[in-house]
Design an enzyme around this catalytic site. Sequence first.
Site, PDB file in Angstrom:
ATOM      1  CG  ASP A   1      -2.191   0.709   1.099  1.00  8.74           C
ATOM      2  OD1 ASP A   1      -2.309   1.509   0.159  1.00  8.74           O
ATOM      3  OD2 ASP A   1      -3.087   0.502   1.940  1.00  8.74           O
TER       4      ASP A   1
ATOM      5  CG  ASP B   1      -9.228   2.489  -0.796  1.00  5.25           C
ATOM      6  OD1 ASP B   1      -8.821   1.317  -0.911  1.00  5.25           O
ATOM      7  OD2 ASP B   1      -8.621   3.368  -0.150  1.00  5.25           O
TER       8      ASP B   1
HETATM    9  C1  DGJ Z   1      -5.829   1.852   1.800  1.00  2.00           C
HETATM   10  C2  DGJ Z   1      -6.146   0.636   0.976  1.00  2.00           C
HETATM   11  O1  DGJ Z   1      -6.560   1.014  -0.288  1.00  2.00           O
HETATM   12  C3  DGJ Z   1      -7.186  -0.194   1.720  1.00  2.00           C
HETATM   13  O2  DGJ Z   1      -7.584  -1.274   0.926  1.00  2.00           O
HETATM   14  C4  DGJ Z   1      -6.589  -0.649   3.018  1.00  2.00           C
HETATM   15  O3  DGJ Z   1      -5.528  -1.527   2.785  1.00  2.00           O
HETATM   16  C5  DGJ Z   1      -6.152   0.541   3.830  1.00  2.00           C
HETATM   17  N1  DGJ Z   1      -5.311   1.435   3.080  1.00  2.00           N
HETATM   18  C6  DGJ Z   1      -5.427   0.105   5.069  1.00  2.00           C
HETATM   19  O4  DGJ Z   1      -4.904   1.145   5.765  1.00  2.00           O
END
Ligand code: DGJ
Length: 742
Positions: free
Chosen positions: A479, A549
Amino acid sequence: MGIYVNENENTFLLTNDEISYLFRIMENGQLEQLYYGKQINYTGHFQRFVERSYRSVSVGEFTGDLVTSLESIKQEYPSFGGGDFREAAFEVELENGSHVMEFKYAGYEIRAGKHKIPDLPATFVNDPGDASTLQIKMKDDLTQTELLLNYTIFEKYPVIARAASIHNDGGQTLMLKRMMSASCDLPDCDYEFVHLSGAWGRERHLYRTPLRPGIQAVGSTRGSSSHIHNPFLLLARKTTTEHTGEAYSMSLVYSGNFLGQVEVDPYRISRIMMGIHPSKFNWVLPPGGAFHTPEAILVYSDQGFHKMSQAYHRLYNHHLIRGKYAGRERPIVINNWEGTYFDFNEEKILTMAEQASKLGVELFVLDDGWFGKRNTDTTSLGDWFVNEEKLPNGLGHLSKKINALGMKFGLWFEPEMTNGDSHIMREHPEWVVGTPHRQRKQGRHQYVLDFSQPEVVDYVFSLMDQILSSANIEYIKWDMNRCISEAYSCGLSAKAQGEFFHRYILGVYKLYDKLIQKYPDILFESCASGGGRFDPGMLYYAPQTWTSDDSDGIERLKIQYGTSYVYPISSMGSHVSSIPNHQVGRMTPLDTRANVAYFGTFGYELDPCALEQQEIEQIRKQIAYCKKHRRLMATGDFYRLLSPFEGNETAWMVVDEKKEKAVVGWYQVLSEPNEAYKRVKLTGLEEAAIYYIEELDSAYSGSELMYMGITLTPKINEVMDFNILDKRDFSSKLFTLVKIDR
Ligand code: DGJ
């Protein structure tokens, strides 16, 4: 396929069955672009492609000559400071402050196959017969600098891959201020500018606007390719559709700051260029120094957007994505993020895993919150050791338990970041990006580690290595949750601060390289607050990317449709999440959520223990369906049928190479009263073949499916039965086709 050099005419032609790309050496030793487009046959007269006109106010190349002016000549890799006043592809500052360079042709080389680009991701060929590369050498005599322009033509695709490098063989230190990967002047400007733009939660929406005189651009100066614009641009004729008309595009194999721009000049020439964003970019080139640009992938299509996308999908699937999972179906994932956020412990995770394994899930991904004191997003990034309060028996134990359930185990990292409350921040504040004596601003309560410093990359590698060797971890979600502000590295001299952004992304690639070398079978999924770094550079290391997301099926229609312009569906992480949806509050039905997610790398993003019995039954069936058809999804040809940007309905389909199997998804956002008849016309099938459609329990000819289409209104005997009618918002249908004998 071939590269032809005509030394009488001084022309270079790269051609295959689809495209031709032609340029020549001008009388002044610079390169002139002559033709790029659909394949043309060589008749021995490329000289007549040269166009000139009298331009009274222009700067002439030769004293007394008012015709040869760079201002109105189509250039191949234009320079700054001569008679061309459009934006240049490169700019170099000499020690005396001058910016004028005079690169002149100094030779060429042709090779089978393709170059690697030092330290950068790039397309590759396994068989040297699949591509040929032309390297043009240009030389600036005054500074003794060499410019190398690389062009690779692939045998099977309408694609030219371009990259450039500069080598300082002289005695003075040069400052590189700008260096694009590719630039190309097209002879007219009757195009529309198409790009993939958006923001967090609505990434890569399609935009299409007419070209106008001047500059139109997309780019990023955030340190990552970004949610806002994708490193891709496309010029299409006004009449170009999904399957007809011309489209010229560029996609950059790079994950950092980029610029993609089109400049329309007074003579209606359209200059397209793409590369590292010149803003804040300065690269010190000492004597003996060199700089290599990332690679730009140019695709020309004479048959609309579909042909362009198919070229990118095939090229990226076969010549960019690497490792065990390239071209292969991916495990079905469950990710605990939306199911628990930070609130979990070993018992909860194992209960979720047990339930998921009963549903048929193959990989459990433990997301954010497993390390340090990470119970909120304010702490512990960089403290990559297990949170023993949550996981008292460690990751080795957890992964064994999950493996015993018949599932693989995967783990979340955010390697490039740290929080104020972290070991790194206390021990090594000099490893954190920030400008001296100024506030370091936070993003999601966190700071960026200075990956331009090799010791930072080595340190993060050693921490990750310890974790990876302590448990059976077969997947990593990588991430990256903030952009870079106050860009500055205390590892670089004042003069070299302009190198920071590029060195940062080279550090990211370095860490990926080190991890892949030691753990070649780990499946990486890249992520940057969802789709903030969905780019070809990442795909070289991570075969899939968390697309957004925003996990709502209806939101995903636009996101996945736009993303599919460049990226294969096998690279799009695509999960079913719970309702009300956490990003938009929508109550999208479970079948629609899955019907969208099948067209990607499928998985779930929810707490499986919170499901109702009826949902459990439905999910079991979804997983069985996915397992049956995921090979097709991973390897078939993707076709867009109806655009979510144009109406209430979306449709797309995947067809296997032999045209024997296909899956079609049709989606409707809002239900309509007293609606018009609806049908969806398929494509990519064999006209004369007969296809059985499982959901309709009927057989159809390929021609009927493509030209009449599947009728979506109820069958005649169902019209009056209002109980059967599927009247609801956010509805969808899936059609599974298999070719049968007559
Ligand atoms: C952002 C990501 O896109 C999410 O899927 C998740 O992993 C969160 N961060 C976790 O902090």
